[in-house]
Design a protein around this motif. Structure first.
Motif, PDB file in Angstrom:
ATOM      1  N   LYS A  16      31.203  37.049  17.380  1.00 45.09           N
ATOM      2  CA  LYS A  16      30.418  38.270  17.183  1.00 45.09           C
ATOM      3  C   LYS A  16      31.269  39.414  16.622  1.00 45.09           C
ATOM      4  N   ALA A  17      32.556  39.415  16.959  1.00 42.20           N
ATOM      5  CA  ALA A  17      33.429  40.509  16.531  1.00 42.20           C
ATOM      6  C   ALA A  17      34.144  40.252  15.211  1.00 42.20           C
ATOM      7  N   PHE A  18      34.239  39.002  14.793  1.00 49.62           N
ATOM      8  CA  PHE A  18      35.033  38.642  13.619  1.00 49.62           C
ATOM      9  C   PHE A  18      34.557  39.392  12.379  1.00 49.62           C
ATOM     10  N   ARG A  19      35.515  40.001  11.676  1.00 49.79           N
ATOM     11  CA  ARG A  19      35.297  40.785  10.466  1.00 49.79           C
ATOM     12  C   ARG A  19      34.428  42.021  10.718  1.00 49.79           C
ATOM     13  N   GLY A  20      34.391  42.442  11.982  1.00 52.62           N
ATOM     14  CA  GLY A  20      33.680  43.667  12.321  1.00 52.62           C
ATOM     15  C   GLY A  20      34.657  44.783  12.618  1.00 52.62           C
ATOM     16  N   ASN A  21      34.203  45.771  13.324  1.00 53.51           N
ATOM     17  CA  ASN A  21      35.042  46.901  13.701  1.00 53.51           C
ATOM     18  C   ASN A  21      35.471  46.750  15.155  1.00 53.51           C
ATOM     19  N   GLU A  75      40.861  44.737  21.235  1.00 58.56           N
ATOM     20  CA  GLU A  75      39.945  44.751  22.379  1.00 58.56           C
ATOM     21  C   GLU A  75      39.223  43.416  22.518  1.00 58.56           C
ATOM     22  N   VAL A  76      39.151  42.663  21.418  1.00 55.66           N
ATOM     23  CA  VAL A  76      38.503  41.351  21.450  1.00 55.66           C
ATOM     24  C   VAL A  76      39.382  40.344  22.186  1.00 55.66           C
ATOM     25  N   ASP A  77      40.707  40.398  21.956  1.00 54.41           N
ATOM     26  CA  ASP A  77      41.633  39.545  22.714  1.00 54.41           C
ATOM     27  C   ASP A  77      41.420  39.742  24.210  1.00 54.41           C
ATOM     28  N   VAL A  78      41.383  40.994  24.618  1.00 56.63           N
ATOM     29  CA  VAL A  78      41.283  41.325  26.044  1.00 56.63           C
ATOM     30  C   VAL A  78      39.943  40.859  26.611  1.00 56.63           C
ATOM     31  N   ALA A  79      38.859  41.122  25.884  1.00 57.52           N
ATOM     32  CA  ALA A  79      37.535  40.722  26.353  1.00 57.52           C
ATOM     33  C   ALA A  79      37.416  39.203  26.444  1.00 57.52           C
ATOM     34  N   ALA A  80      37.972  38.496  25.456  1.00 53.80           N
ATOM     35  CA  ALA A  80      37.914  37.034  25.467  1.00 53.80           C
ATOM     36  C   ALA A  80      38.708  36.462  26.636  1.00 53.80           C
ATOM     37  N   GLU A  81      39.879  37.037  26.904  1.00 55.06           N
ATOM     38  CA  GLU A  81      40.671  36.539  28.035  1.00 55.06           C
ATOM     39  C   GLU A  81      39.975  36.810  29.363  1.00 55.06           C
ATOM     40  N   LYS A 125      47.003  38.147  14.307  1.00 54.01           N
ATOM     41  CA  LYS A 125      47.251  38.751  12.993  1.00 54.01           C
ATOM     42  C   LYS A 125      46.227  38.259  11.972  1.00 54.01           C
ATOM     43  N   ALA A 126      45.901  36.982  12.031  1.00 55.70           N
ATOM     44  CA  ALA A 126      44.878  36.436  11.131  1.00 55.70           C
ATOM     45  C   ALA A 126      43.508  37.019  11.467  1.00 55.70           C
ATOM     46  N   PHE A 127      43.205  37.111  12.754  1.00 54.64           N
ATOM     47  CA  PHE A 127      41.927  37.667  13.185  1.00 54.64           C
ATOM     48  C   PHE A 127      41.767  39.100  12.675  1.00 54.64           C
ATOM     49  N   VAL A 128      42.822  39.895  12.787  1.00 55.05           N
ATOM     50  CA  VAL A 128      42.775  41.283  12.326  1.00 55.05           C
ATOM     51  C   VAL A 128      42.590  41.355  10.812  1.00 55.05           C
ATOM     52  N   ARG A 129      43.233  40.446  10.085  1.00 57.63           N
ATOM     53  CA  ARG A 129      43.136  40.458   8.620  1.00 57.63           C
ATOM     54  C   ARG A 129      41.850  39.814   8.107  1.00 57.63           C
ATOM     55  N   GLY A 130      41.091  39.158   8.985  1.00 52.29           N
ATOM     56  CA  GLY A 130      39.803  38.625   8.597  1.00 52.29           C
ATOM     57  C   GLY A 130      39.808  37.233   8.011  1.00 52.29           C
TER      58      GLY A 130
END
Length: 268
Positions: free
Chosen positions: A22-27, A41-47, A88-93
């Motif tokens: 849901k968060a990928f390539r979003g804000n 914040e997605v790393d933290v929520a997923a964990e 890093k990949a997640f942040v870069r999309g």
């Protein structure tokens, strides 16, 4: 039939994957740790989602997460979790990142789940393995009955082998860098696929060896179980069994493991 811990790990990986997709390539908010690596914040929520599933079913098990740290880490059973390996990949999309969940029992890795939720044009890829049960692969939303069993390649010589490398900073500063240079001309090919991808392909027989000199046990614990259950060998660069302090990797189809002995970083 999946054990209760494996079922819990699979459910936890799916819960985290829903958040990540849901968060990928979003804000989303991005912070940086002391070592300059990003955390979102997605790393933290997923964990947190992973931890909630695992602790609800196994409250006596310890937990060691990339973002929330250790909780009862001296327990007989210890979950090892990286909610987004490849932030890093997640942040870069781009979709070369994964959810990593492993279970260690008294220092021995017993099961692993590696889920790449946005890989394969968004269909995702899910690999799992448990000691003595083989390694298996399917799409993220595929019924377990449709998973395929994985097997490493039969390649036994360097001239037919494909090597993939990942993080190599320590090896590049060591005398053994020259040894890698001597190995490269003997190989069929060398690539740098990195993160979950080259381990998935090693387990599936699509490449034959992986070398990394700068990793965290949370990045590789689940993948080690998967590669081993597919018939491969997974140690550190010095040939030692993995532990919580492991920082290097030599993973092969087993047949090629001795051929990379020149990359040992320990004295002598």
């Amino acid at each position: 039939m999946s054990s209760a811990p494996l079922t819990a790990a699979l459910d936890a990986a799916c819960a985290a994957s829903d958040i990540i997709r849901k968060a990928f390539r979003g804000n989303f908010d991005v912070q940086y740790k002391a070592d300059a690596s990003p955390v979102t914040e997605v790393d933290v929520a997923a964990e947190k989602a992973i931890k909630a599933v695992l602790q609800a079913r196994f409250p006596d098990y310890g937990f060691f997460g990339e973002e929330t740290g250790k909780d009862h880490a001296d327990a007989e059973y210890l979950w090892l979790v990286d909610p987004i390996d490849g932030t890093k990949a997640f942040v870069r999309g781009y979709p070369v990142f994964s959810v990593q969940i492993a279970l260690m029992h008294r220092g021995e890795l017993k099961l692993g789940v590696s889920c790449a939720p946005c890989w394969n044009e968004g269909l995702g890829e899910l690999l799992w393995a448990e000691s003595g049960q083989g390694a298996w692969r399917g799409l993220l939303d595929t019924p377990a009955a449709q998973f395929e069993r994985l097997q490493v390649s039969p390649i036994g010589s360097l001239d037919k082998a494909t090597l993939s490398t990942g993080n190599l900073a320590t090896l590049a500063r060591a005398p053994q860098w020259a040894a890698l240079g001597q190995l490269i001309p003997q190989l069929h090919r060398i690539r740098g696929y990195g993160d979950f991808l080259h381990y998935h392909w090693l387990a599936a027989g699509k490449l034959d060896a992986v070398v990394e000199s700068d990793v965290n046990i949370l990045d590789i614990a689940a993948l080690a179980v998967i590669v081993r259950e597919a018939g491969g060998t997974f140690t550190d660069l010095d040939g030692r069994e993995l532990g919580l302090d492991t920082r290097t990797v030599l993973a092969t189809n087993g047949r090629l493991h001795p051929a990379f002995g020149s990359l040992r970083l320990s004295a002598g």
